[in-house]
Write a protein that holds these residues in place. Structure first.
Motif, PDB file in Angstrom:
ATOM      1  N   GLY A   1       0.797  -1.228   0.000  1.00 46.89           N
ATOM      2  CA  GLY A   1       0.000   0.000   0.000  1.00 46.89           C
ATOM      3  C   GLY A   1       0.824   1.270   0.000  1.00 46.89           C
ATOM      4  O   GLY A   1       2.056   1.233  -0.044  1.00 46.89           O
ATOM      5  N   PRO A   2       0.136   2.405   0.081  1.00 47.72           N
ATOM      6  CA  PRO A   2       0.787   3.710  -0.077  1.00 47.72           C
ATOM      7  C   PRO A   2       1.497   4.180   1.193  1.00 47.72           C
ATOM      8  O   PRO A   2       1.415   3.529   2.231  1.00 47.72           O
ATOM      9  CB  PRO A   2      -0.402   4.632  -0.358  1.00 47.72           C
ATOM     10  CG  PRO A   2      -1.539   3.998   0.370  1.00 47.72           C
ATOM     11  CD  PRO A   2      -1.312   2.510   0.288  1.00 47.72           C
ATOM     12  N   THR A   3       2.158   5.307   1.078  1.00 44.48           N
ATOM     13  CA  THR A   3       2.727   5.991   2.243  1.00 44.48           C
ATOM     14  C   THR A   3       1.796   7.148   2.600  1.00 44.48           C
ATOM     15  O   THR A   3       1.310   7.855   1.718  1.00 44.48           O
ATOM     16  CB  THR A   3       4.129   6.536   1.902  1.00 44.48           C
ATOM     17  OG1 THR A   3       4.969   5.415   1.597  1.00 44.48           O
ATOM     18  CG2 THR A   3       4.731   7.303   3.069  1.00 44.48           C
ATOM     19  N   VAL A   4       1.559   7.299   3.886  1.00 45.64           N
ATOM     20  CA  VAL A   4       0.664   8.365   4.359  1.00 45.64           C
ATOM     21  C   VAL A   4       1.492   9.294   5.229  1.00 45.64           C
ATOM     22  O   VAL A   4       2.332   8.841   5.993  1.00 45.64           O
ATOM     23  CB  VAL A   4      -0.496   7.719   5.155  1.00 45.64           C
ATOM     24  CG1 VAL A   4      -1.346   8.762   5.838  1.00 45.64           C
ATOM     25  CG2 VAL A   4      -1.348   6.859   4.223  1.00 45.64           C
ATOM     26  N   ASP A   5       1.280  10.634   5.100  1.00 53.79           N
ATOM     27  CA  ASP A   5       2.099  11.535   5.916  1.00 53.79           C
ATOM     28  C   ASP A   5       1.348  12.014   7.159  1.00 53.79           C
ATOM     29  O   ASP A   5       0.149  11.793   7.304  1.00 53.79           O
ATOM     30  CB  ASP A   5       2.670  12.683   5.063  1.00 53.79           C
ATOM     31  CG  ASP A   5       1.590  13.639   4.563  1.00 53.79           C
ATOM     32  OD1 ASP A   5       0.607  13.873   5.314  1.00 53.79           O
ATOM     33  OD2 ASP A   5       1.719  14.147   3.441  1.00 53.79           O
ATOM     34  N   GLU A   6       2.103  12.679   8.045  1.00 58.23           N
ATOM     35  CA  GLU A   6       1.548  13.091   9.348  1.00 58.23           C
ATOM     36  C   GLU A   6       0.326  13.989   9.231  1.00 58.23           C
ATOM     37  O   GLU A   6      -0.619  13.874   9.999  1.00 58.23           O
ATOM     38  CB  GLU A   6       2.613  13.892  10.119  1.00 58.23           C
ATOM     39  CG  GLU A   6       3.451  13.048  11.022  1.00 58.23           C
ATOM     40  CD  GLU A   6       4.524  13.877  11.711  1.00 58.23           C
ATOM     41  OE1 GLU A   6       4.259  15.046  12.071  1.00 58.23           O
ATOM     42  OE2 GLU A   6       5.637  13.343  11.853  1.00 58.23           O
ATOM     43  N   GLY A   7       0.379  14.894   8.230  1.00 54.18           N
ATOM     44  CA  GLY A   7      -0.751  15.820   8.044  1.00 54.18           C
ATOM     45  C   GLY A   7      -2.009  15.049   7.666  1.00 54.18           C
ATOM     46  O   GLY A   7      -3.121  15.367   8.137  1.00 54.18           O
ATOM     47  N   GLU A   8      -1.850  14.005   6.860  1.00 52.69           N
ATOM     48  CA  GLU A   8      -2.997  13.196   6.443  1.00 52.69           C
ATOM     49  C   GLU A   8      -3.569  12.430   7.641  1.00 52.69           C
ATOM     50  O   GLU A   8      -4.787  12.312   7.789  1.00 52.69           O
ATOM     51  CB  GLU A   8      -2.583  12.273   5.287  1.00 52.69           C
ATOM     52  CG  GLU A   8      -2.283  13.072   4.019  1.00 52.69           C
ATOM     53  CD  GLU A   8      -1.490  12.326   2.929  1.00 52.69           C
ATOM     54  OE1 GLU A   8      -1.514  12.798   1.783  1.00 52.69           O
ATOM     55  OE2 GLU A   8      -0.832  11.305   3.204  1.00 52.69           O
ATOM     56  N   VAL A   9      -2.656  11.955   8.509  1.00 53.01           N
ATOM     57  CA  VAL A   9      -3.131  11.255   9.716  1.00 53.01           C
ATOM     58  C   VAL A   9      -3.917  12.224  10.593  1.00 53.01           C
ATOM     59  O   VAL A   9      -5.000  11.910  11.095  1.00 53.01           O
ATOM     60  CB  VAL A   9      -1.945  10.637  10.511  1.00 53.01           C
ATOM     61  CG1 VAL A   9      -2.431  10.067  11.846  1.00 53.01           C
ATOM     62  CG2 VAL A   9      -1.263   9.548   9.695  1.00 53.01           C
ATOM     63  N   SER A  10      -3.408  13.452  10.775  1.00 55.15           N
ATOM     64  CA  SER A  10      -4.152  14.362  11.663  1.00 55.15           C
ATOM     65  C   SER A  10      -5.469  14.815  11.014  1.00 55.15           C
ATOM     66  O   SER A  10      -6.458  15.032  11.719  1.00 55.15           O
ATOM     67  CB  SER A  10      -3.274  15.506  12.171  1.00 55.15           C
ATOM     68  OG  SER A  10      -3.166  16.486  11.223  1.00 55.15           O
ATOM     69  N   ASP A  11      -5.524  14.849   9.666  1.00 53.41           N
ATOM     70  CA  ASP A  11      -6.823  15.135   9.000  1.00 53.41           C
ATOM     71  C   ASP A  11      -7.827  14.019   9.304  1.00 53.41           C
ATOM     72  O   ASP A  11      -9.019  14.264   9.500  1.00 53.41           O
ATOM     73  CB  ASP A  11      -6.652  15.221   7.474  1.00 53.41           C
ATOM     74  CG  ASP A  11      -5.944  16.500   7.058  1.00 53.41           C
ATOM     75  OD1 ASP A  11      -5.777  17.387   7.913  1.00 53.41           O
ATOM     76  OD2 ASP A  11      -5.537  16.598   5.873  1.00 53.41           O
TER      77      ASP A  11
END
Ligand SMILES: O=P(O)(O)OC[C@@]1(O)O[C@H](CO)[C@@H](O)[C@@H]1O
Length: 307
Positions: free
Chosen positions: A110-120
């Motif tokens: 699967g993809p990589t998710v960044d910190e901003g996406e996690v907090s969204d």
């Protein structure tokens, strides 16, 4: 806004299921007309099954790229409410091959998710403020079990978790239920899981680490429920199995559907068994006919297991 159940799939997948007539051979092309695509990932499956069982259960998580669009379109077309956070990277495609030799399952990491996406995502879950939250499926690159704990602790909802064996040892928040399979139970507890009594002891030891219930899926051996009042076993219903993909998600869905109806945990275990028996009779992670599932629970006998 307040959902009855909100599911979170951080690593969704298009589930590509192909059926071949001949055994796969190296160097040979296997051709087929039988291929299907489902919107998948464990939490998404729970939303699909719960929606079909008349429980309000929207799906959220991360989607990106063409497979992400395909999943959103498919859920919309099937009437499964959804509210995903868009990501820069691409959602994956997982493949199941059904052939005369059995079932092969190939899952992309699967993809990589960044910190901003996690907090969204955490903000999105807070906005929706569900009664119950389900966090299910593998975690994409860039996401750790801290994010699962953060989601569980971000509001006063009860959280069900099914994020794999190792992750169960790393969680710190309090959870309503976890749903390991036999292998995950072994990984999470480092205890033997050969017999039903072994699994019962392992499930109770896992429960003591912060889960109100442990629902363990044992494949053809049915399922176990570890609760404060004891450990219970329900045998699998005998059906013609097409494939087992989504069986664990169906077990959890049935369990949660019964709790949403205000029923007790033993009835919830029976419901999970019946819902799972319907799902293994359909290919891929498509939603089967759930007609009369609640009526059939009387056919399931639950026994007490002494670990
Ligand atoms: O790779 P993960 O996230 O552990 O599992 C993903 C997956 O295998 O689980 C579902 C069945 O339970 C499928 O819809 C999907 O392809």
């Amino acid at each position: 806004m307040s959902d009855d159940v909100l599911t979170v799939t951080m690593n969704p997948a298009v589930d590509h299921t192909v059926t071949v007539e001949e055994p796969l051979r190296t160097g040979a092309v296997a051709r087929t007309d039988d291929a299907k695509f489902d919107a998948g990932g464990k939490g998404i499956n729970v939303s699909k099954y719960l929606t079909a069982l008349d429980v309000d259960a929207p799906a959220t998580g991360f989607l990106g790229g063409p497979f992400g669009r395909m999943i959103r379109d498919r859920l919309d077309a099937d009437g499964v409410p959804n509210d995903f956070v868009g990501i820069g990277d691409r959602t994956r495609l997982n493949t199941t091959v059904l052939g005369p030799e059995g079932e092969y399952k190939i899952n992309h990491n699967g993809p990589t998710v960044d910190e901003g996406e996690v907090s969204d995502l955490v903000d999105r879950v807070r906005e929706r403020d569900p009664d119950r939250l389900v966090v299910a499926g593998s975690l994409p690159k860039g996401v750790t079990t801290d994010a699962v704990d953060e989601l569980a602790a971000a509001g006063d909802w009860e959280t069900a978790v099914d994020t794999g064996g190792t992750s169960l040892t790393e969680l710190d928040a309090a959870y309503l239920v976890c749903k390991p399979n036999r292998e995950e139970l072994a990984v999470a507890t480092e205890m033997p899981v050969e017999t039903t009594a072994d699994c019962a002891a392992a499930a109770q030891s896992l429960r003591a680490r912060g889960f109100r219930f442990v629902v363990a899926s044992l494949g053809p051996d049915g399922a176990l429920l570890a609760a404060e009042s004891g450990t219970y076993h329900a045998p699998a219903v005998s059906v013609d199995v097409v494939d087992t993909v989504g069986a664990g998600d169906a077990l959890l869905s049935g369990f949660l559907a019964a709790l949403a109806r205000g029923e007790d945990e033993r009835t919830a275990l029976k419901t999970g068994i019946i819902v799972a028996s319907r799902v293994v009779g359909a290919s891929g992670t498509s939603v089967p006919d759930f007609d009369a599932v609640f009526d059939e629970r009387g056919d399931v006998t639950v026994s007490v297991v002494s670990p």
